[in-house]
Design a protein around this motif. Sequence first.
Motif, mmCIF file in Angstrom:
data_model
loop_
_atom_site.group_PDB
_atom_site.id
_atom_site.type_symbol
_atom_site.label_atom_id
_atom_site.label_comp_id
_atom_site.label_asym_id
_atom_site.label_seq_id
_atom_site.Cartn_x
_atom_site.Cartn_y
_atom_site.Cartn_z
ATOM 1 N N ARG A 22 26.208 42.645 -26.489
ATOM 2 C CA ARG A 22 24.869 42.257 -26.064
ATOM 3 C C ARG A 22 24.909 40.859 -25.458
ATOM 4 N N PRO A 23 24.335 40.663 -24.251
ATOM 5 C CA PRO A 23 24.337 39.328 -23.637
ATOM 6 C C PRO A 23 23.392 38.394 -24.376
ATOM 7 N N GLU A 28 19.799 36.363 -20.350
ATOM 8 C CA GLU A 28 19.195 37.594 -19.847
ATOM 9 C C GLU A 28 17.792 37.331 -19.299
ATOM 10 N N TYR A 109 17.660 46.305 -25.794
ATOM 11 C CA TYR A 109 18.406 45.080 -26.112
ATOM 12 C C TYR A 109 18.559 44.909 -27.621
ATOM 13 N N ARG A 117 23.723 46.693 -21.195
ATOM 14 C CA ARG A 117 24.188 46.245 -19.887
ATOM 15 C C ARG A 117 24.203 47.395 -18.879
ATOM 16 N N THR A 121 21.790 47.673 -15.654
ATOM 17 C CA THR A 121 22.418 47.731 -14.343
ATOM 18 C C THR A 121 21.792 48.823 -13.483
#
Length: 331
Positions: A22-23, A28, A109, A117, A121
């Motif tokens: 997870r970013p 984000e 998320y 992701r 995208t």
Amino acid sequence: MRRRRSWIPGPLLPERYRPTNRPKLWLEVAFIAIGYYLYTLTRLKAPAHEVSAQQRGWDILNLEHYLGLNFERSFNHWVYGVRWLAFSMNVYYATLHFIVPIAVLIWVYIKFPDRYRAIRTVMCTMTLVALFGFYFYSLAPPRLLDHGNFVDTFKLLNPWGQTAATSDGVAGLGKGTNEFAAMPSLHIGWSTWCALVIAHLAKRPWVKALGIAYPVCTFAVILGTANHYVLDAVGGLVTLGIGFFLQRVLQGRPAFAPAPTTDGAAAVPKQPDSGGAGGTGNGSGTGATGGTGTGSEAAKAAGTATTATTAPTRSGKAGGERGQPEIAPQG
């Protein structure tokens, strides 16, 4: 078993650019903010030539008439006749288009970090493709089509009490938005993206049902408010398909598939040992299957045990033949 080879090429991105974790949240949020700014800036810079946009609007209507899909005008007039419905559709169109996709992104998320992701995208690539459509194919929506006989519900029943409104549902934004960005319909693209995400990842049936109903309701809204043609919705679905394809090519895995393990294969659960017969010759007890688990070896072990029961008689006879026992001396 060896994985079935896909006909889709990829991944094009190197492995270090395809993380599955997870970013960071602040990165984000900044990424989405920059993306929306570029989206708005591109729409503002799009060539909004009214003459060509009007001509393309009539071209779309003529094509739909040929295909038997030109029911936007009759449906738009029927919706306007039911004033509470037209007013509700105006509110729906102006608000949920951004609220629902953001809510779905936050949900993924938090609940599905290994798939976030890839799913994000898809949305970003779909939006990027749509920008090319806005830039190179300016199209007047039905409510702005000259002599099209459509009812501009936003102008007559604006939910914010204003006398006029743009395609975003807010008056005074004529210089802040591209009024001729109708093809493809991102309302359909984004809402169908939300429906697919919810249908794949949600566990409760009623949540799945709501997700699937969302693009259906959105389709009715964009036609009832005369903001899109039927073919705009088709263009939105095509754009969404391109988004899924580009994501697969870039990352090399389906958007909704769980993230692969480190070695690229699913982890195999360890089988617990069960005590019992079939131990090894060195005294360490194994399971009833003899540790290896194959039927032939288990049968071989059973045959060996049977032979061992008859060994004393044969070995005694053989011992007498090979060496005579010592004779005790007589006194």
